[in-house]
Enzyme design. Structure first.
Site, PDB file in Angstrom:
ATOM      1  N   GLY A  20       0.814  -1.221   0.000  1.00  0.00           N
ATOM      2  CA  GLY A  20       0.000   0.000   0.000  1.00  0.00           C
ATOM      3  C   GLY A  20       0.844   1.265   0.000  1.00  0.00           C
ATOM      4  N   LYS A 189      18.412 -13.636  -0.396  1.00  0.00           N
ATOM      5  CA  LYS A 189      17.998 -14.666  -1.347  1.00  0.00           C
ATOM      6  C   LYS A 189      16.964 -14.144  -2.343  1.00  0.00           C
ATOM      7  CE  LYS A 189      19.783 -18.157  -0.874  1.00  0.00           C
ATOM      8  NZ  LYS A 189      21.153 -18.433  -1.418  1.00  0.00           N
ATOM      9  N   LYS A 191      15.499 -16.316  -4.684  1.00  0.00           N
ATOM     10  CA  LYS A 191      14.677 -17.422  -5.208  1.00  0.00           C
ATOM     11  C   LYS A 191      13.172 -17.260  -4.970  1.00  0.00           C
ATOM     12  CE  LYS A 191      16.564 -20.855  -6.622  1.00  0.00           C
ATOM     13  NZ  LYS A 191      17.330 -20.761  -7.863  1.00  0.00           N
ATOM     14  N   THR A 193      11.392 -14.709  -4.889  1.00  0.00           N
ATOM     15  CA  THR A 193      10.864 -13.758  -5.874  1.00  0.00           C
ATOM     16  C   THR A 193      10.850 -14.376  -7.274  1.00  0.00           C
ATOM     17  OG1 THR A 193      11.485 -11.846  -4.572  1.00  0.00           O
ATOM     18  CG2 THR A 193      11.255 -11.482  -6.931  1.00  0.00           C
ATOM     19  N   CYS A 388     -15.081   9.793  18.418  1.00  0.00           N
ATOM     20  CA  CYS A 388     -16.302   9.015  18.193  1.00  0.00           C
ATOM     21  C   CYS A 388     -16.755   8.275  19.466  1.00  0.00           C
ATOM     22  CB  CYS A 388     -16.118   8.070  17.008  1.00  0.00           C
ATOM     23  SG  CYS A 388     -17.706   7.612  16.301  1.00  0.00           S
ATOM     24  N   GLY A 390     -14.966   7.645  21.745  1.00  0.00           N
ATOM     25  CA  GLY A 390     -14.265   8.447  22.751  1.00  0.00           C
ATOM     26  C   GLY A 390     -15.107   9.614  23.229  1.00  0.00           C
ATOM     27  N   ARG A 472     -23.576   4.859  14.814  1.00  0.00           N
ATOM     28  CA  ARG A 472     -25.027   4.653  14.863  1.00  0.00           C
ATOM     29  C   ARG A 472     -25.656   5.345  16.065  1.00  0.00           C
ATOM     30  NH1 ARG A 472     -25.969   0.528  11.198  1.00  0.00           N
ATOM     31  NH2 ARG A 472     -24.249  -0.952  11.100  1.00  0.00           N
ATOM     32  N   HIS A 517     -14.491  11.583  12.954  1.00  0.00           N
ATOM     33  CA  HIS A 517     -13.127  11.036  13.000  1.00  0.00           C
ATOM     34  C   HIS A 517     -12.142  12.001  12.334  1.00  0.00           C
ATOM     35  CE1 HIS A 517     -14.078   6.978  14.475  1.00  0.00           C
ATOM     36  NE2 HIS A 517     -15.215   7.123  13.817  1.00  0.00           N
ATOM     37  N   GLU A 519      -9.048  12.099  12.533  1.00  0.00           N
ATOM     38  CA  GLU A 519      -7.815  11.420  12.108  1.00  0.00           C
ATOM     39  C   GLU A 519      -7.849  11.045  10.628  1.00  0.00           C
ATOM     40  OE1 GLU A 519     -10.156  10.146  14.073  1.00  0.00           O
ATOM     41  OE2 GLU A 519     -10.419   7.979  13.782  1.00  0.00           O
TER      42      GLU A 519
HETATM   43  N1  GLN Z   1     -19.928   2.444  18.524  1.00  0.00           N
HETATM   44  C1  GLN Z   1     -20.202   3.817  18.387  1.00  0.00           C
HETATM   45  C2  GLN Z   1     -21.327   4.098  17.409  1.00  0.00           C
HETATM   46  O1  GLN Z   1     -21.651   3.266  16.605  1.00  0.00           O
HETATM   47  C3  GLN Z   1     -18.964   4.599  18.005  1.00  0.00           C
HETATM   48  C4  GLN Z   1     -18.455   4.257  16.652  1.00  0.00           C
HETATM   49  C5  GLN Z   1     -17.034   4.703  16.412  1.00  0.00           C
HETATM   50  O2  GLN Z   1     -16.288   4.932  17.341  1.00  0.00           O
HETATM   51  N2  GLN Z   1     -16.664   4.798  15.156  1.00  0.00           N
HETATM   52  O3  GLN Z   1     -21.919   5.143  17.417  1.00  0.00           O
END
Ligand code: GLN
Length: 540
Positions: A20, A189, A191, A193, A388, A390, A472, A517, A519
């Protein structure tokens, strides 16, 4: 516009050798030569997307702006290209067959017998041509997951072979292969590859390049050997030794002139050479010496006796981007949430960190440990970023311990709790009841309005932002007023749906948590403002 070019990248000998990042690095080099480049990931699984795969099995589930749950390599492409990747750029065997079968059920094949070749290969080819069109790409890199010789990725190699037959001059093949240096021999080595190339040959494909992954650089003797046995020029065997940071790979590849060699085979000329930004960033990685210690409290670490950090890949990379840009050397430690449940005294280890992150997650395991950790960092004023789950658990913690709502919980864990401070999103009720779990979360980019005077508003230096989601559950608006009254700030909100997107505790040095998120949008050339905020607070 010229006809698009395609480079198929397959793996040899074994997985996990950095296919990747090889693809991402090659894409970066070609972009820096002035071309419109994009990259595609093919996962040979029957899962329709990556959303139903456990992170300890498959690594992080990445989410695109347009809401597809996909492989973490898409994240690598975004980070290296510094561009958003579209959902067209990810496919699995499952999604390809689903399209073919749906078309068959709709009489789309007009009575023909539907077969793997040409119907499945055509579907793959058409998807790749669509990628070029949608992205206006001149060069498309296509990463085929797994290694050559595996039954499950053959059909994709076959699609590549057919495309080369139909569009000679526009298709190249690259093999990313592993060259072991067994300890007892002390010699590299070739081989394994050689066998990998023979396997590729038996699928009708000759590699144009071999990327030689190994602990050390490939010497001329071995380049010559590979050249003779694998039927290619020694100059097309590119050395790819282990390296301290993945972000140095493009620079390393260019030592072997990979970019120019690719363009030559495509009969293209470099337009510009614009590497200064990238080289500068990669240079900072080496010069940052003062550490900043960040602890990640999670649970998706273990596979047997090994620790797997892939589950939180984007979180790790986002920490690194922010730390490097502030001239700090990131030191990341995995903290097992469940260990706090068993031994609460262990919580005091959190004091050793400059900052703590509780990342996303699902389900019951480790939840109480995460809540205990959040309680500890809140009370001890340790810089905290919640992502999230968190955020959701930070709200549960605050509700229980500050608002004195002793039964506070999320309905994900306790559907019948009397104090559902985190509740099931209205539109998710039917999905959960009907077990419609694939691709049905609140996914992808949604807008968020930042509150005047909030720390988040200061860090983003704008009022309206867009961030990516995958959840969700949500903060229950019924509890907003008590949370606010007790000192929590709703720092970001999706005003259309009236959803809490960011919370802060202004009384603390840095206590920020997001329903989205962040990140997923951090890039080495563009660190994310909230991660910058966390690292800055951690340094102070
Ligand atoms: N489990 C939680 C939800 O579905 C948080 C999801 C997550 O951290 N991406 O809302």
């Amino acid at each position: 516009m010229q006809k698009p070019k395609f480079i198929f990248i397959a793996g040899g000998v074994m997985s996990g050798i950095g296919k990747g990042v090889t693809v991402a690095s090659t894409a970066r080099i070609l972009k820096d030569y002035g071309f419109r480049v994009t990259a595609v990931k093919i996962d040979p699984y029957l899962n329709v997307d990556a959303g139903t795969m456990n992170p300890t099995e498959h690594g992080e589930v990445f989410v695109t702006d347009d809401g597809l749950e996909c492989d973490q390599d898409i994240g690598n492409y975004e980070r290296f290209l510094d561009e958003d990747i579209l959902r067209t750029n990810y496919m699995t065997t499952g999604s390809v067959y689903q399209s073919v079968i749906n078309r068959e059920r709709a009489l789309g094949y007009k009575g023909k017998c539907v077969e793997t070749i040409p119907h499945v290969t055509d579907e793959i080819k058409n998807r790749l041509l669509l990628v070029a069109k949608k992205n206006k790409a001149e060069i498309v890199l296509v990463e085929i997951g797994g290694t050559v010789g595996e039954y499950q990725n053959l059909v994709f190699l076959e699609a590549g072979r057919i495309m080369k037959l139909e569009m000679p001059g526009d298709i190249l093949f690259m093999l990313v292969s592993y060259f072991p240096v067994p300890k007892m021999l002390g010699e590299m080595k070739t081989k394994p590859t050689q066998y990998a190339v023979r396997t590729l040959n038996s699928a009708g494909v000759q590699p144009d390049f071999i990327i030689a992954r190994s602990s050390v650089a490939l010497d001329d003797v071995r380049k010559k050997k590979v050249s003779t046995f694998c039927n290619m020029s020694p100059g097309d065997v590119i050395s790819a030794p282990d390296i301290a940071s993945i972000y140095e790979i493009p620079i390393n590849f260019e030592k072997d002139n990979l970019g120019k060699k690719i363009l030559e085979k495509f009969n293209l000329k470099p337009r510009t050479k614009n590497v200064s930004q990238w080289t500068k960033m990669a240079g900072k990685i080496k010069t940052a010496k003062t550490p900043v210690k960040i602890g990640i409290v999670g649970k998706y670490f273990g596979t047997g006796d090994f620790t797997l950090s892939d589950s939180y890949l984007s979180v790790i990379e986002a920490i690194k981007h922010a730390a490097w840009s502030l001239n700090r050397k990131p030191e990341i430690t995995w903290l097992d949430a469940e260990s706090y449940e068993k031994e609460p005294v262990k919580l005091s280890e959190l004091k050793e960190f400059d900052g703590v992150i509780v990342p996303g997650g699902f389900g019951k395991r480790g939840v109480e440990g995460k809540i205990m950790a959040i309680n500890y960092v809140r009370e001890n004023n340790i810089p905290f970023l919640g992502l999230c789950y968190g955020l959701q658990l930070a709200v549960v913690e605050f509700a229980r311990n500050v608002c004195k709502l002793k039964e506070a919980n999320t309905t994900e864990i306790e559907p019948d709790t009397s104090q559902p401070v985190i509740c099931t999103m209205a539109e998710q009720m039917a999905n959960i009841a009907g077990k419609k779990m694939g691709g049905t979360m609140r996914l992808g980019a949604y807008g968020c309005k930042l509150a005047e005077g909030s720390l988040s508003r200061k860090l983003y230096s704008e009022e309206k932002i867009s961030e990516r989601h995958r959840h969700r559950y949500e903060v229950n608006n019924r509890y907003r007023s008590v949370l606010i009254k007790k000192g929590m700030l709703i720092a970001g909100e999706n005003t259309k749906q009236k959803l809490v997107e960011i919370i802060e505790i202004p009384q603390n040095k840095f206590f920020v948590a997001t329903q989205f998120h962040p990140e997923l949008k951090s890039r080495p050339l563009n660190p994310h403002p909230l991660f910058l905020g966390l690292i800055k607070a951690s340094i102070n």
